[in-house]
Design a protein around this motif. Structure first.
Motif, PDB file in Angstrom:
ATOM      1  N   LEU A 117      24.291 150.316  65.188  1.00 38.83           N
ATOM      2  CA  LEU A 117      25.164 151.229  64.451  1.00 38.83           C
ATOM      3  C   LEU A 117      26.501 151.404  65.173  1.00 38.83           C
ATOM      4  CD1 LEU A 117      22.635 154.010  63.337  1.00 38.83           C
ATOM      5  CD2 LEU A 117      23.682 152.233  61.924  1.00 38.83           C
ATOM      6  N   ALA A 118      26.462 151.452  66.504  1.00 40.54           N
ATOM      7  CA  ALA A 118      27.713 151.543  67.269  1.00 40.54           C
ATOM      8  C   ALA A 118      28.583 150.313  67.025  1.00 40.54           C
ATOM      9  CB  ALA A 118      27.412 151.695  68.759  1.00 40.54           C
ATOM     10  N   LEU A 119      27.949 149.155  66.918  1.00 43.03           N
ATOM     11  CA  LEU A 119      28.698 147.935  66.612  1.00 43.03           C
ATOM     12  C   LEU A 119      29.312 147.999  65.220  1.00 43.03           C
ATOM     13  CD1 LEU A 119      26.714 144.853  67.988  1.00 43.03           C
ATOM     14  CD2 LEU A 119      28.982 145.644  68.634  1.00 43.03           C
ATOM     15  N   LEU A 120      28.590 148.587  64.269  1.00 45.33           N
ATOM     16  CA  LEU A 120      29.144 148.745  62.923  1.00 45.33           C
ATOM     17  C   LEU A 120      30.409 149.603  62.947  1.00 45.33           C
ATOM     18  CD1 LEU A 120      25.979 149.269  60.686  1.00 45.33           C
ATOM     19  CD2 LEU A 120      27.652 147.419  60.480  1.00 45.33           C
ATOM     20  N   LEU A 121      30.431 150.604  63.811  1.00 45.64           N
ATOM     21  CA  LEU A 121      31.617 151.446  63.936  1.00 45.64           C
ATOM     22  C   LEU A 121      32.769 150.687  64.588  1.00 45.64           C
ATOM     23  CD1 LEU A 121      29.909 154.778  65.094  1.00 45.64           C
ATOM     24  CD2 LEU A 121      30.733 154.200  62.809  1.00 45.64           C
ATOM     25  N   ILE A 122      32.457 149.893  65.602  1.00 43.64           N
ATOM     26  CA  ILE A 122      33.491 149.096  66.269  1.00 43.64           C
ATOM     27  C   ILE A 122      34.081 148.072  65.319  1.00 43.64           C
ATOM     28  CG2 ILE A 122      33.917 147.414  68.111  1.00 43.64           C
ATOM     29  CD1 ILE A 122      31.801 148.816  69.761  1.00 43.64           C
ATOM     30  N   LEU A 123      33.223 147.524  64.467  1.00 42.40           N
ATOM     31  CA  LEU A 123      33.612 146.418  63.594  1.00 42.40           C
ATOM     32  C   LEU A 123      34.846 146.747  62.764  1.00 42.40           C
ATOM     33  CD1 LEU A 123      32.640 143.589  62.587  1.00 42.40           C
ATOM     34  CD2 LEU A 123      31.477 144.805  60.736  1.00 42.40           C
ATOM     35  N   GLY A 124      34.890 147.975  62.210  1.00 37.87           N
ATOM     36  CA  GLY A 124      35.992 148.333  61.333  1.00 37.87           C
ATOM     37  C   GLY A 124      37.326 148.387  62.038  1.00 37.87           C
ATOM     38  N   TYR A 125      37.384 149.070  63.213  1.00 34.87           N
ATOM     39  CA  TYR A 125      38.704 149.261  63.814  1.00 34.87           C
ATOM     40  C   TYR A 125      39.155 148.067  64.648  1.00 34.87           C
ATOM     41  CZ  TYR A 125      36.614 151.027  68.273  1.00 34.87           C
ATOM     42  OH  TYR A 125      35.935 151.172  69.458  1.00 34.87           O
ATOM     43  N   VAL A 145      31.361 155.597  69.638  1.00 30.78           N
ATOM     44  CA  VAL A 145      31.182 154.373  70.434  1.00 30.78           C
ATOM     45  C   VAL A 145      31.024 154.694  71.922  1.00 30.78           C
ATOM     46  CG1 VAL A 145      32.199 152.161  71.094  1.00 30.78           C
ATOM     47  CG2 VAL A 145      32.475 153.002  68.748  1.00 30.78           C
ATOM     48  N   THR A 146      32.030 155.326  72.528  1.00 29.26           N
ATOM     49  CA  THR A 146      32.002 155.524  73.983  1.00 29.26           C
ATOM     50  C   THR A 146      30.850 156.416  74.426  1.00 29.26           C
ATOM     51  OG1 THR A 146      34.413 155.239  74.074  1.00 29.26           O
ATOM     52  CG2 THR A 146      33.342 156.258  75.968  1.00 29.26           C
ATOM     53  N   LEU A 147      30.735 157.609  73.848  1.00 31.27           N
ATOM     54  CA  LEU A 147      29.672 158.530  74.245  1.00 31.27           C
ATOM     55  C   LEU A 147      28.297 157.992  73.875  1.00 31.27           C
ATOM     56  CD1 LEU A 147      31.146 162.077  73.462  1.00 31.27           C
ATOM     57  CD2 LEU A 147      30.760 161.025  75.695  1.00 31.27           C
ATOM     58  N   THR A 148      28.180 157.387  72.696  1.00 26.41           N
ATOM     59  CA  THR A 148      26.878 156.850  72.287  1.00 26.41           C
ATOM     60  C   THR A 148      26.464 155.675  73.169  1.00 26.41           C
ATOM     61  OG1 THR A 148      27.944 155.421  70.633  1.00 26.41           O
ATOM     62  CG2 THR A 148      27.158 157.547  69.886  1.00 26.41           C
ATOM     63  N   GLY A 156      25.619 162.318  66.751  1.00 27.80           N
ATOM     64  CA  GLY A 156      24.275 162.778  66.421  1.00 27.80           C
ATOM     65  C   GLY A 156      23.521 161.802  65.543  1.00 27.80           C
ATOM     66  N   PHE A 157      24.214 161.206  64.570  1.00 27.35           N
ATOM     67  CA  PHE A 157      23.557 160.259  63.669  1.00 27.35           C
ATOM     68  C   PHE A 157      23.056 159.032  64.412  1.00 27.35           C
ATOM     69  CE2 PHE A 157      23.918 156.523  60.828  1.00 27.35           C
ATOM     70  CZ  PHE A 157      22.924 156.867  59.915  1.00 27.35           C
ATOM     71  N   VAL A 158      23.869 158.543  65.356  1.00 28.18           N
ATOM     72  CA  VAL A 158      23.446 157.367  66.125  1.00 28.18           C
ATOM     73  C   VAL A 158      22.279 157.726  67.038  1.00 28.18           C
ATOM     74  CG1 VAL A 158      24.157 155.684  67.863  1.00 28.18           C
ATOM     75  CG2 VAL A 158      25.718 156.279  66.018  1.00 28.18           C
ATOM     76  N   VAL A 189      13.828 159.066  65.531  1.00 23.60           N
ATOM     77  CA  VAL A 189      13.196 158.627  64.278  1.00 23.60           C
ATOM     78  C   VAL A 189      12.312 157.415  64.506  1.00 23.60           C
ATOM     79  CG1 VAL A 189      13.658 157.632  62.004  1.00 23.60           C
ATOM     80  CG2 VAL A 189      14.978 159.603  62.792  1.00 23.60           C
ATOM     81  N   TRP A 190      12.837 156.426  65.234  1.00 26.19           N
ATOM     82  CA  TRP A 190      12.058 155.201  65.437  1.00 26.19           C
ATOM     83  C   TRP A 190      10.935 155.399  66.446  1.00 26.19           C
ATOM     84  CZ3 TRP A 190      12.346 150.994  62.394  1.00 26.19           C
ATOM     85  CH2 TRP A 190      13.436 150.927  61.520  1.00 26.19           C
ATOM     86  N   ALA A 191      11.100 156.358  67.349  1.00 27.60           N
ATOM     87  CA  ALA A 191      10.001 156.681  68.266  1.00 27.60           C
ATOM     88  C   ALA A 191       8.843 157.318  67.490  1.00 27.60           C
ATOM     89  CB  ALA A 191      10.491 157.620  69.361  1.00 27.60           C
ATOM     90  N   VAL A 192       9.156 158.218  66.572  1.00 26.83           N
ATOM     91  CA  VAL A 192       8.125 158.824  65.734  1.00 26.83           C
ATOM     92  C   VAL A 192       7.436 157.757  64.884  1.00 26.83           C
ATOM     93  CG1 VAL A 192       7.719 160.420  63.814  1.00 26.83           C
ATOM     94  CG2 VAL A 192       9.248 161.079  65.684  1.00 26.83           C
ATOM     95  N   ASP A 193       8.219 156.817  64.360  1.00 26.80           N
ATOM     96  CA  ASP A 193       7.639 155.733  63.568  1.00 26.80           C
ATOM     97  C   ASP A 193       6.673 154.893  64.397  1.00 26.80           C
ATOM     98  OD1 ASP A 193       7.726 153.835  61.122  1.00 26.80           O
ATOM     99  OD2 ASP A 193       8.341 152.520  62.764  1.00 26.80           O
TER     100      ASP A 193
END
Length: 632
Positions: free
Chosen positions: A119-127, A470-473, A551-553, A559-563
């Motif tokens: 997801l962080a890569l998806l954010l980087i991709l745009g800018y 990106v940076t904090l995540t 928070g979303f990232v 979520v995936w740990a619960v799964d």
């Protein structure tokens, strides 16, 4: 056709090469597509890692953090954090032949880390592509005579001074024509209260479309086409950088700028902010902790010498950053010499450094202005293109690891459409309700502290997305990545995997860094990043939006740990479920079935030996620490 695990996949005459994950082994598993040659992997990693982070981000980060005061922490962090992480990600990718999400089959409980990195890569991709489109716009403009930013236009008003002017500007409120060209002509950045919301400049939109067409054509056939493109994308920019380096060293005053880069300010070594900047720059420079290195290594043959490749790429990346810094600080020193200013007073931001300072300096050249402008922006475009293709490759792999039946061209096209849509946001001037304090705005607008201002909102969105999304995540996820690979899976096991792959022992330096040093440094920097947190100078709503991105990232980890826990046996205790979900999946291991059987047999034997000792948790931790320093 060669057998599984061979150096590369070949086909009979006239037969199309297989696409990713479409070739079955005798046991029914799928064989991953491989690089055509080992040099293609090396050059592709160079094109991925050596890019915006070196030529754009490193110089302005060094400028903001005191030049030489930043260089020492950067080299220390690169040695203790960057190189160990780069080598670790290469090892995990090549050993498992899995992408940035599937690699977390090593501990399904932590699969959300891979999802978050994607997801962080998806954010980087745009800018990234948006910045690249501005470089294309400047590249086209560089063919004009005279350079369009060299002289002021009548509509820019009396506060403009020609960039080709070589004297000192006495009035500090004046702006260079290069700055007006960037803000007014390229970005349409006006301080007005005109009605309506801005729309993307059609020239920038076409440049953005051109960038995505190039990326799509390079990746349309997977790594077979991107591997061939890497020869040009990785090598040619160095030729241009060499030309710019030679020219920079001949400029008057360049030595003062270079000296500022090289001369350390020892008192700033105690500034945590400088170390924080060094860590984040290290991540951006090497493109680590985002999954891209894991993906590229996953296309290697099992026995490829990644230790050699990791050392070459990490040192080359450092060399490129320093050379780029010399070029930039040399040019800044030249401008300071011509205008009568001091180097340390010329505090420059990222876009301003690339699209204002460079053009302003080139406009002051005595000859061959167009040549150097074309060369610089061509180099910038090629470096950015290499980084963007690496990001898209990582995303394509994440999707096709999950849905191998999807054709490569369909996934690439879908990502390109998404990237183009996101890129339009960053090149669109939008109206935001901003608080303007008296004396902060270029002029008083209707005598109100609150007013609507039309400005290049996309760049402000870029800052917010970069900081929070990106940076904090990335800083948070990389800690969880190290915990997953080095503590849940174990440094001792990684050392055995390396010996199985490469036939070499893992030195104490790597084991100590993976176990303690790298993680400790990142944790300290992460803590201080929150302790010394300062929000960006943007409206509150954008800050809230940034924290929502973070928070979303991060919620993906939960979520995936619960799964993963829900898929464990219902009769197990909760603690036993956590232990079970922290162990590798049943199909974890090398791609080749014969090697995987050998791996599982060796791993089971060692686990039986440890189980026979019946040690508690405390003694088990002590054993791991001892084995870090003394490999069997």
């Amino acid at each position: 056709m060669t057998t599984a695990g061979s150096t590369q996949l070949t086909t009979s005459a006239g037969e199309a090469p297989p696409e990713l994950n479409t070739l079955p082994q005798p046991d029914g598993t799928l064989v991953r597509e491989k690089w055509g040659r080992g040099i293609e992997f090396l050059l592709s990693c160079v094109a991925l890692s050596v890019g915006f982070g070196n030529v754009w981000r490193f110089p302005y980060t060094a400028m903001q953090n005191g030049g030489g005061a930043f260089l020492i922490p950067y080299l220390v962090v690169l040695f203790l954090v960057g190189r160990p992480l780069y080598y670790l990600e290469m090892v995990m990718g090549q050993f498992s032949s899995r992408g940035c999400i599937k690699v977390y089959d090593v501990a399904p409980l932590m699969r959300g880390v891979g999802v978050g990195q994607t997801l962080a890569l998806l954010l980087i991709l745009g800018y990234y592509a948006a910045v690249l489109s501005i470089a294309v716009r400047y590249f086209v403009a560089s063919f004009g005579t005279p350079l369009p930013w060299a002289r002021c236009e009548p509509e820019w008003g009396a506060g403009c001074v020609d960039s080709e002017f070589k004297g000192r500007v006495q009035n500090a409120s004046f702006q260079t024509s290069a700055e007006f060209f960037f803000n007014r002509t390229v970005l349409h950045n006006y301080w007005t209260v005109d009605e309506g919301i801005g729309v993307p400049d059609w020239k920038l939109a076409l440049c953005l479309l051109f960038c995505w067409i190039c990326i799509t054509l390079i990746l349309i056939r997977g790594i077979r086409s991107s591997g061939k493109a890497s020869y040009f994308l990785a090598i040619f920019p160095y030729l241009i950088l060499l030309v710019l380096l030679i020219r920079t060293c001949t400029l008057e005053g360049a030595d003062q700028g270079i000296l500022y880069l090289m001369k350390p300010q020892w008192e700033k070594l105690l500034d945590v902010q400088v170390w924080y900047a060094a860590v984040t720059q290290c991540f951006f420079s090497l493109t680590i902790s985002l999954g891209s290195v894991i993906v590229f290594a996953s296309y290697n043959s099992f026995n490829n010498n990644i230790y050699r490749d990791a050392m070459i790429i990490s040192w080359l990346d450092t060399f490129t950053s320093i050379v780029s810094g010399i070029v930039v600080f040399g040019i800044v020193g030249n401008i300071a010499h011509i205008t009568g200013n001091r180097v340390e007073t010329m505090q420059l931001q990222g876009p301003q450094l690339t699209f204002i300072t460079y053009p302003d300096a080139i406009a002051k050249f005595d000859a061959a202005q167009n040549v150097f402008a074309v060369l610089f922006f061509l180099m910038f475009f090629l470096l950015g293109l290499g980084s963007n293709t690496g990001i898209v490759t990582t995303l394509v792999t994440a999707v096709r690891d999950r849905f191998p039946q999807l054709a490569n061209w369909k996934v690439v096209t879908a990502i390109a459409i998404y990237g183009f849509g996101c890129g339009l946001v960053y090149i669109t001037p939008v109206r935001l309700r901003c608080f303007l304090r008296w004396g902060k705005s270029p002029r008083r607008l209707k005598n109100k502290p609150w007013t609507n201002v039309l400005f290049q909102g996309g760049l402000h969105v870029l800052d917010v997305v970069d900081k929070y999304g990106v940076t904090l995540t990335t800083l948070t996820l990389v800690m969880l990545e190290i915990v997953t690979f080095c503590w849940l899976y174990g440094v001792e096991q990684i050392a055995h995997d390396i010996r199985l792959m490469l036939g070499r022992r893992t030195g104490v330096f790597w084991r100590v860094c993976w176990s303690f040093v790298t993680l400790a440094i990142i944790i300290i920097i992460w803590l201080f990043s929150f302790i010394q947190y300062r929000p960006l100078p943007v409206p509150l709503g954008m800050t809230v939006f940034g924290w929502c991105l973070y928070g979303f990232v991060m919620v993906q980890v939960i979520v995936w740990a619960v799964d993963a826990l829900s898929k464990q046996g219902t009769e197990q205790r909760f603690v036993d479920k956590i232990k079970s979900a922290s162990r590798p999946a049943s199909d974890w291991g090398p791609e080749d079935s014969a090697v995987r059987l050998r791996y599982h047999a060796d791993r089971s034997k060692r686990h039986e030996e440890y189980a026979a000792q019946s040690v508690g948790i405390g003694k088990n931790v002590v054993r791991k620490i001892v084995n870090t320093f003394c490999q069997k």
